[in-house]
Design a protein around this motif. Structure first.
Motif, PDB file in Angstrom:
ATOM      1  N   VAL A 173       0.802  -1.220   0.000  1.00 39.06           N
ATOM      2  CA  VAL A 173       0.000   0.000   0.000  1.00 39.06           C
ATOM      3  C   VAL A 173       0.836   1.272   0.000  1.00 39.06           C
ATOM      4  N   GLN A 174       2.049   1.220   0.547  1.00 38.44           N
ATOM      5  CA  GLN A 174       2.854   2.447   0.555  1.00 38.44           C
ATOM      6  C   GLN A 174       3.268   2.862  -0.859  1.00 38.44           C
ATOM      7  N   HIS A 175       3.129   1.937  -1.815  1.00 43.69           N
ATOM      8  CA  HIS A 175       3.544   2.225  -3.190  1.00 43.69           C
ATOM      9  C   HIS A 175       2.365   2.477  -4.130  1.00 43.69           C
ATOM     10  N   THR A 176       1.141   2.479  -3.603  1.00 50.57           N
ATOM     11  CA  THR A 176      -0.018   2.524  -4.497  1.00 50.57           C
ATOM     12  C   THR A 176      -0.891   3.761  -4.287  1.00 50.57           C
ATOM     13  N   ALA A 177      -0.302   4.860  -3.827  1.00 49.98           N
ATOM     14  CA  ALA A 177      -1.065   6.113  -3.728  1.00 49.98           C
ATOM     15  C   ALA A 177      -1.485   6.560  -5.132  1.00 49.98           C
ATOM     16  N   PRO A 178      -2.572   7.340  -5.239  1.00 54.45           N
ATOM     17  CA  PRO A 178      -3.421   7.884  -4.187  1.00 54.45           C
ATOM     18  C   PRO A 178      -4.399   6.841  -3.657  1.00 54.45           C
ATOM     19  N   TYR A 179      -5.094   7.200  -2.590  1.00 48.72           N
ATOM     20  CA  TYR A 179      -5.922   6.250  -1.871  1.00 48.72           C
ATOM     21  C   TYR A 179      -7.405   6.614  -1.920  1.00 48.72           C
ATOM     22  N   MET A 180      -8.214   5.640  -1.540  1.00 41.84           N
ATOM     23  CA  MET A 180      -9.667   5.703  -1.499  1.00 41.84           C
ATOM     24  C   MET A 180     -10.253   5.553  -2.909  1.00 41.84           C
ATOM     25  N   HIS A 181     -11.566   5.355  -2.962  1.00 38.72           N
ATOM     26  CA  HIS A 181     -12.218   5.055  -4.246  1.00 38.72           C
ATOM     27  C   HIS A 181     -12.070   6.184  -5.253  1.00 38.72           C
ATOM     28  N   MET A 217      -7.033  11.060  -1.453  1.00 38.31           N
ATOM     29  CA  MET A 217      -6.046  11.127  -0.380  1.00 38.31           C
ATOM     30  C   MET A 217      -4.689  10.683  -0.908  1.00 38.31           C
ATOM     31  N   THR A 218      -3.681  11.479  -0.661  1.00 34.41           N
ATOM     32  CA  THR A 218      -2.368  11.226  -1.248  1.00 34.41           C
ATOM     33  C   THR A 218      -1.391  10.558  -0.288  1.00 34.41           C
ATOM     34  N   SER A 219      -1.756  10.422   0.977  1.00 36.01           N
ATOM     35  CA  SER A 219      -0.835   9.832   1.942  1.00 36.01           C
ATOM     36  C   SER A 219      -1.589   8.916   2.899  1.00 36.01           C
ATOM     37  N   LEU A 220      -0.870   7.958   3.481  1.00 38.99           N
ATOM     38  CA  LEU A 220      -1.463   7.073   4.479  1.00 38.99           C
ATOM     39  C   LEU A 220      -1.841   7.842   5.737  1.00 38.99           C
ATOM     40  N   GLN A 221      -1.108   8.916   6.037  1.00 35.37           N
ATOM     41  CA  GLN A 221      -1.469   9.749   7.189  1.00 35.37           C
ATOM     42  C   GLN A 221      -2.865  10.329   7.022  1.00 35.37           C
ATOM     43  N   GLN A 222      -3.190  10.763   5.811  1.00 36.30           N
ATOM     44  CA  GLN A 222      -4.532  11.301   5.556  1.00 36.30           C
ATOM     45  C   GLN A 222      -5.602  10.221   5.735  1.00 36.30           C
ATOM     46  N   VAL A 223      -5.304   9.019   5.293  1.00 32.63           N
ATOM     47  CA  VAL A 223      -6.273   7.931   5.420  1.00 32.63           C
ATOM     48  C   VAL A 223      -6.559   7.635   6.890  1.00 32.63           C
ATOM     49  N   LEU A 224      -5.507   7.539   7.701  1.00 30.90           N
ATOM     50  CA  LEU A 224      -5.707   7.276   9.126  1.00 30.90           C
ATOM     51  C   LEU A 224      -6.503   8.400   9.780  1.00 30.90           C
ATOM     52  N   ALA A 225      -6.168   9.643   9.453  1.00 27.12           N
ATOM     53  CA  ALA A 225      -6.887  10.776  10.032  1.00 27.12           C
ATOM     54  C   ALA A 225      -8.361  10.736   9.650  1.00 27.12           C
ATOM     55  N   HIS A 226      -8.651  10.340   8.432  1.00 28.54           N
ATOM     56  CA  HIS A 226     -10.049  10.240   7.985  1.00 28.54           C
ATOM     57  C   HIS A 226     -10.813   9.227   8.820  1.00 28.54           C
ATOM     58  N   TYR A 227     -10.246   8.035   9.012  1.00 33.91           N
ATOM     59  CA  TYR A 227     -10.967   7.007   9.751  1.00 33.91           C
ATOM     60  C   TYR A 227     -11.055   7.331  11.242  1.00 33.91           C
TER      61      TYR A 227
END
Length: 223
Positions: A173-181, A185-195
């Motif tokens: 997952v660290q190599h497959t940005a951006p995230y979400m459908h 979100m461009t970083s894993l930090q953003q994903v964690l903050a969202h959840y």
């Protein structure tokens, strides 16, 4: 064709095991079905494949030999093309990771203390990550030759959408940005903050300390 589209392209890693393909409910359940979409889609146009492109393949001696070896005589047709593409995609696996070596080779050299603590957090009922991201692929339900799983979807709560989407694999997952459908979100930090900020029916309310957040990120980077 340069169009801006609403959905992020999921990784093909581990797609051989997905109970459904794409993001949405009602999506294809096999890679053969799925490949017809990018090949022949007109809204939007994706690959724009047609009889003209098939004729180019059929005239190529390299493909003539390869398709004849795989399928027999008169083998270069749409059905066999789709079978060949789907078979290739089933072979796509990411390189071995620290998590793989830890789980399957009893080699903990790539797993720091923070990463191990992050794995415990990931698997905990308190965070609920593994409710959606489970199994070998750390994704939604997976299927195989012995058991056919039913797809599961959940509301991610991003991009202004209340639709339910499939949980993608977290492997690599660290190599497959951006995230979400929607790729918003461009970083894993953003994903964690969202959840942390948006509990839902499948994601319990939780709050991370700075140390826990760093541990969870360390684990995700081993995948």
């Amino acid at each position: 064709l340069g169009d801006s589209l609403p959905l992020n392209t999921p990784t093909l890693y581990f797609s051989a095991f997905n109970a459904s393909l794409g993001w949405l409910e009602g999506a294809p359940a096999t890679l053969e079905e799925q490949h017809h979409i990018p090949l022949f889609n007109t809204r939007p146009v994706e690959l724009g494949f047609s009889d003209a492109q098939l004729a180019v393949l059929a005239a190529d001696h390299t493909y003539q030999e390869a398709f004849a070896a795989a399928f027999g005589d008169n083998a270069i047709n749409t059905d066999n093309l789709v079978k060949a593409l789907a078979t290739h995609v089933r072979s796509l696996q990411p390189p071995s990771t620290a998590f793989d070596r830890y789980m399957f080779e009893d080699d903990a050299s790539g797993m720091s203390a923070d990463a191990k603590a992050g794995m415990d957090l990931f698997l905990s009922a308190r965070l609920g990550c593994s409710l959606c991201h489970a199994s070998l692929a750390l994704s939604g339900p997976v299927s195989h030759s012995v058991q056919r799983a039913e797809p599961v979807f959940h509301v991610m709560g991003v991009g202004g959408s209340d639709a339910a989407f499939r949980a993608p694999t977290l492997r690599y997952v660290q190599h497959t940005a951006p995230y979400m459908h929607d790729g918003s979100m461009t970083s894993l930090q953003q994903v964690l903050a969202h959840y942390e900020a948006r509990p839902s029916a499948r994601v319990p309310a939780f709050s991370l300390t700075d140390v826990e957040r760093a541990q969870l990120l360390a684990f995700l980077r081993t995948l």
